[in-house]
Design an enzyme around this catalytic site. Sequence first.
Site, mmCIF file in Angstrom:
data_model
loop_
_atom_site.group_PDB
_atom_site.id
_atom_site.type_symbol
_atom_site.label_atom_id
_atom_site.label_comp_id
_atom_site.label_asym_id
_atom_site.label_seq_id
_atom_site.Cartn_x
_atom_site.Cartn_y
_atom_site.Cartn_z
ATOM 1 N N PRO A 89 1.070 -1.138 0.583
ATOM 2 C CA PRO A 89 0.239 -0.173 -0.008
ATOM 3 C C PRO A 89 1.318 1.363 0.142
ATOM 4 O O PRO A 89 1.039 2.018 0.838
ATOM 5 C CB PRO A 89 -0.880 -0.029 1.749
ATOM 6 N N ASP A 111 5.474 3.425 2.649
ATOM 7 C CA ASP A 111 4.905 1.159 3.001
ATOM 8 C C ASP A 111 3.639 1.792 4.619
ATOM 9 O O ASP A 111 4.517 2.038 5.124
ATOM 10 C CB ASP A 111 5.569 0.307 3.314
ATOM 11 N N HIS A 112 2.215 2.091 3.996
ATOM 12 C CA HIS A 112 1.608 2.538 4.905
ATOM 13 C C HIS A 112 1.557 1.115 6.099
ATOM 14 O O HIS A 112 1.255 1.253 7.223
ATOM 15 C CB HIS A 112 0.210 2.694 4.203
ATOM 16 N N ARG A 113 2.177 0.105 5.456
ATOM 17 C CA ARG A 113 1.879 -1.065 6.849
ATOM 18 C C ARG A 113 3.177 -0.732 7.851
ATOM 19 O O ARG A 113 2.979 -0.944 8.584
ATOM 20 C CB ARG A 113 2.449 -2.482 6.086
ATOM 21 N N VAL A 114 3.992 -0.495 7.411
ATOM 22 C CA VAL A 114 5.749 0.895 8.300
ATOM 23 C C VAL A 114 5.673 1.514 8.554
ATOM 24 O O VAL A 114 5.807 1.829 9.920
ATOM 25 C CB VAL A 114 6.482 -0.211 7.805
#
Length: 426
Positions: free
Chosen positions: A224, A398-401
């Site tokens: 993402p 990276d929106h997960r991180v």
Amino acid sequence: MTDILMPALSPTMEEGVLAKWHVKVGDTVSAGDVIAEIETDKATMEVEAVDEGEVLEILVPEGAEGVKVNTPIARLSGDDVAPAPKKADAPAETPKAEAPKAEEAPKAAAAPAPAAPKSDDGGRIFASPLARRLAAQAGLDLKSIAGTGPHGRIVKRDVEAAGKGGAKPAASTASVAPAAAAEPRKVLSLAQMGIPDGSYDLIPLDGMKKAVARRMVDSIQNVPHFPLFIDCEIDQLMAVRAKVNKMLEPQGIKVSVNDFVIKAAALALKMVPEANASYTPEGIAMHHNADVSMAVAIDGGLITPIIRKAETKGLAQIATESKDLAKRARERKLKPEEFQGGTFSVSNLGMFGIKSFSSIINEPQGCIMSVGAGEQRPVVKDGQLAVATVMTVTLTCDHRVVDGATGARFLQAFKPLIEDPVAMLA
């Protein structure tokens, strides 16, 4: 007899070119001897023997293209051979035939080695064909066996030791429901899309183009992405750079704007360590060092050599390393450890006059910084219109991180370093 397999010399490699053999049939090799040169999707690398023995057969000739990973490319004699299968006890009145020696056993007597297994993190487990075959016969899981061969490769003695020590058995494939294979995307031909055959020249894809295409599609589909933009005034940077280069001129060192960017990014990552991270299914990996990958365009693709521990290095050292890495990258002479494993990437298109752009994340990194050209723009200072040299920087996250707030804090740390680079010289 041992099959020498086409090695996977990079995480993205699926096939390669067997560029050159350094041995011939009848030669005797030892573990660690260079036996061949392989052209991968990233570089040309030497392949070392992992077993001792005599070269019995060359299966893939020099110059062969599209050789798949794990394909046998040569055969080697040696001690690491499968024992002859035991015969059933014969009736008393029938003399028992003598079992053939292992080295005399016909090729058909040996079952084919199982496919190379994967470790828990998806990486390939390196094991000799015999080790894989013996482990499968004994019901042992190769992931539980420590290799003692060259470069940690699992060999016969490791499997035998694991059998005595009781390694965990491999999971039964019968108990695992097969996953439904994803239907491949249908790709229309150019003719089907209205471009007639004969109206274009087709340039075949080499290994690097295929690897870049595959990795970028995987990244844009699975990660993402979101971008953050910031403008940096670099007039002071340009002035400091001119002074630094004048000082370093006797040493033949010239510091580029990109070297300043790499140093500033590394220091900002140490100030905001949450941005120096990678997503994994098990959790967020917080990296100890700022290993900054720099994008280098080469014939046929792109490669990202790494400035290791960039936060600990001065501008002169970064300039020297970056120049050397870029030169060897264009010659395809980088070692795998020189372009694999970075924690953050910098891509600079300023030299081409590109004002701003956003890059696709280089997995498993959590961020990539895109650097545009420095150009004179009107700015407002203390309510007055002025002119400054401005460079637009885009941080793709990276929106997960890295969420928006973390990315913004990173850019807040980066901006004053690049605008007042004297702080980086301390």
